[in-house]
Design a protein around this motif. Structure first.
Motif, PDB file in Angstrom:
ATOM      1  N   GLY A 106       0.802  -1.221   0.085  1.00 38.12           N
ATOM      2  CA  GLY A 106       0.060   0.147   0.065  1.00 38.12           C
ATOM      3  C   GLY A 106       1.021   1.335  -0.066  1.00 38.12           C
ATOM      4  N   TYR A 107       1.817   1.064   0.940  1.00 35.95           N
ATOM      5  CA  TYR A 107       2.849   2.315   0.697  1.00 35.95           C
ATOM      6  C   TYR A 107       3.527   2.746  -0.616  1.00 35.95           C
ATOM      7  CZ  TYR A 107       6.821   5.124   2.176  1.00 35.95           C
ATOM      8  OH  TYR A 107       7.610   6.212   2.562  1.00 35.95           O
ATOM      9  N   ASP A 204      -7.601   7.215  -0.031  1.00 39.88           N
ATOM     10  CA  ASP A 204      -6.965   5.936   0.512  1.00 39.88           C
ATOM     11  C   ASP A 204      -7.943   5.455   1.210  1.00 39.88           C
ATOM     12  OD1 ASP A 204      -5.634   4.258   2.189  1.00 39.88           O
ATOM     13  OD2 ASP A 204      -3.788   5.579   2.331  1.00 39.88           O
ATOM     14  N   HIS A 207      -8.318   1.077   5.141  1.00 41.67           N
ATOM     15  CA  HIS A 207      -8.927   0.746   6.298  1.00 41.67           C
ATOM     16  C   HIS A 207     -10.383   0.620   6.195  1.00 41.67           C
ATOM     17  CE1 HIS A 207      -5.420   0.671   8.762  1.00 41.67           C
ATOM     18  NE2 HIS A 207      -5.088   1.757   8.241  1.00 41.67           N
ATOM     19  N   THR A 235      -5.333  -1.347   0.003  1.00 43.90           N
ATOM     20  CA  THR A 235      -4.486  -2.216   0.344  1.00 43.90           C
ATOM     21  C   THR A 235      -4.981  -3.666   0.511  1.00 43.90           C
ATOM     22  OG1 THR A 235      -2.671  -2.800   1.913  1.00 43.90           O
ATOM     23  CG2 THR A 235      -4.138  -1.384   2.729  1.00 43.90           C
ATOM     24  N   SER A 237      -3.153  -5.562   2.555  1.00 38.28           N
ATOM     25  CA  SER A 237      -2.590  -6.073   3.641  1.00 38.28           C
ATOM     26  C   SER A 237      -3.176  -5.831   5.095  1.00 38.28           C
ATOM     27  CB  SER A 237      -1.199  -5.218   3.927  1.00 38.28           C
ATOM     28  OG  SER A 237      -1.577  -3.866   3.970  1.00 38.28           O
ATOM     29  N   LYS A 238      -4.481  -5.503   4.970  1.00 38.82           N
ATOM     30  CA  LYS A 238      -5.166  -5.275   6.188  1.00 38.82           C
ATOM     31  C   LYS A 238      -6.640  -6.257   6.376  1.00 38.82           C
ATOM     32  CE  LYS A 238      -3.247  -0.681   6.453  1.00 38.82           C
ATOM     33  NZ  LYS A 238      -1.913  -1.262   7.043  1.00 38.82           N
TER      34      LYS A 238
END
Ligand SMILES: Cc1ncc(COP(=O)(O)O)c(C=O)c1O
Length: 386
Positions: A106-107, A204, A207, A235, A237-238
């Motif tokens: 995500g970064y 973004d 979340h 992302t 990753s969450k």
């Protein structure tokens, strides 16, 4: 001895209760066993409890078996596999956009997109609390950065009016659910301002992907404002429990990024097992579209218990629930006490959050059942109040 300058920096951080270390945990997710004891982990972003989900793991393993460990090249050389394109098509469809592009994290999605949209002659309007990856991306872009008061559409409007005559492109950036406060941006108002001022808008959804909206498609989809949001970032990753980032956008923006985004071009394509897991997580979201609703109902229940006991949960409206403590050392001490009582609630301190607002940041996940939440609320309230 060219390192003498380091020790004073480390000493100063330690003195202010700000030294960071990476603790080691025996497992991942919202509930883990440590030294034979089950511990509630409120510091994991495994919101939908998918990190050990059988189907997600099976799809990851299938991809590993079929393609091997690494993708062995960057996307533009020979690293693009059919599953990269399959995942991009699926993300685009879920998010309601014509195209999508995956990044390593995500970064990197933020670092690779923002500098492609805005450069030295352009303006970026950023919410005061946007994630570090967005700020770093702004610096990388060389654009003039204009900050506006957190979640304040009228402050953004003032800023846009202030720069109405400016030459160059305009880009507004914000998050939908903020990572440290758990509050929600006034996206519809911001989207209307973007239209009015002919500015691009990037949101973004790190979340809110998986946790809000139809099939977990996020808040842009929930509000139906895809046409006014130029780029939807997310992302894996969450809530999707794996690794990697992505954007959903127009075909043209995708083509632009494929040709100019350094974080896309100059890095190896994400590995097959990671992409397989992401596809598996999307299968789960499709088969169980209600997961986000259950998560939000549980989070509301938990937040209400804390709130009714007089704890400051800021403006949280999501599965991320901060409890503001203020002082760094006190936040750390409460976190350590809770840890002894079987609750992991990381103390988040500056510079991740503004000075004086050290907090416990709690993430509710579907691994936390209602009785877990009730037990945890009692212990947290007692630890914060005593
Ligand atoms: C709002 C926000 N954006 C971007 C990121 C970066 O995502 P990733 O962890 O996939 O690099 C994070 C997570 O750290 C985040 O909270």
């Amino acid at each position: 001895m060219r390192e003498q300058w380091i020790q004073p920096i480390l000493d100063e951080a330690a003195k202010n209760g700000l030294e960071r270390t990476a603790g080691v945990y025996p497992d991942t997710g919202g509930k883990i066993v440590i030294d034979g004891k089950t511990v509630l982990n409120f510091s994991s972003n495994d919101y939908l409890d998918l990190s050990h989900h059988r189907h997600v793991m099976d799809r990851s393993r299938e991809a590993l078996d079929q393609y091997g460990i690494g993708s062995t090249a960057s996307r533009l050389v020979t690293g693009t596999l059919p599953i990269h394109e399959e995942l991009e098509a699926r993300l685009a469809a879920e998010k309601g956009y014509p195209a999508a592009l995956i990044f390593g994290t995500g970064y990197m999605a933020n670092a690779g997109t923002i500098p492609a949209l805005a450069g030295r002659d352009d303006l970026i309007f950023a919410d005061k609390l946007v994630h570090a990856s967005m700020i770093d991306a702004c610096k990388l872009s060389g654009a003039k950065l204009v900050r506006f008061t957190h979640n304040d559409a009228s402050a953004l409007e003032q800023r846009l009016e202030q720069y109405a005559g400016a030459a160059g492109r305009k880009l507004i950036i914000t998050e939908s659910v903020f990572s440290m406060d758990g509050d929600i941006a006034p996206l519809q108002e911001i989207a209307a301002l973007a239209e009015q001022h002919d500015a691009m808008l990037m949101v973004d959804e790190a979340h809110s992907t998986g946790t809000f909206g139809p099939n977990g498609a996020g808040l842009i989809r929930e509000y139906g404002i895809e046409k006014s949001v130029t780029v939807s970032m997310g992302t894996i990753s969450k809530a999707l429990a794996g690794f990697g980032g992505f954007i959903a956008c127009s075909e043209n923006i995708r083509r632009l990024l494929v040709n100019s985004s350094r974080a896309f071009i100059y890095t190896t394509a994400p590995p097959p097992a990671v992409i397989g897991a992401a596809l598996g997580a999307m299968d789960v979201l499709e088969a169980s579209p209600n997961l986000g609703n259950i998560l939000q109902a549980n989070s509301n229940y938990f937040r209400t218990m804390l709130h009714d006991a007089g704890l400051d949960t800021m403006q949280s409206e999501s599965q991320i629930i901060p409890i503001v403590i203020g002082d760094n050392e006190t936040a750390l001490a409460i976190s350590q006490r809770l840890r002894k009582e079987g609750i992991i609630a990381a103390a988040i301190r500056p510079p991740t959050v503004p000075a004086g607002s050290a907090r416990l940041r709690l993430s509710i996940t579907l691994a936390h059942h209602v009785d877990d939440l009730e037990r945890a609320a009692k212990r947290i309230i007692s630890a914060v109040k005593n």
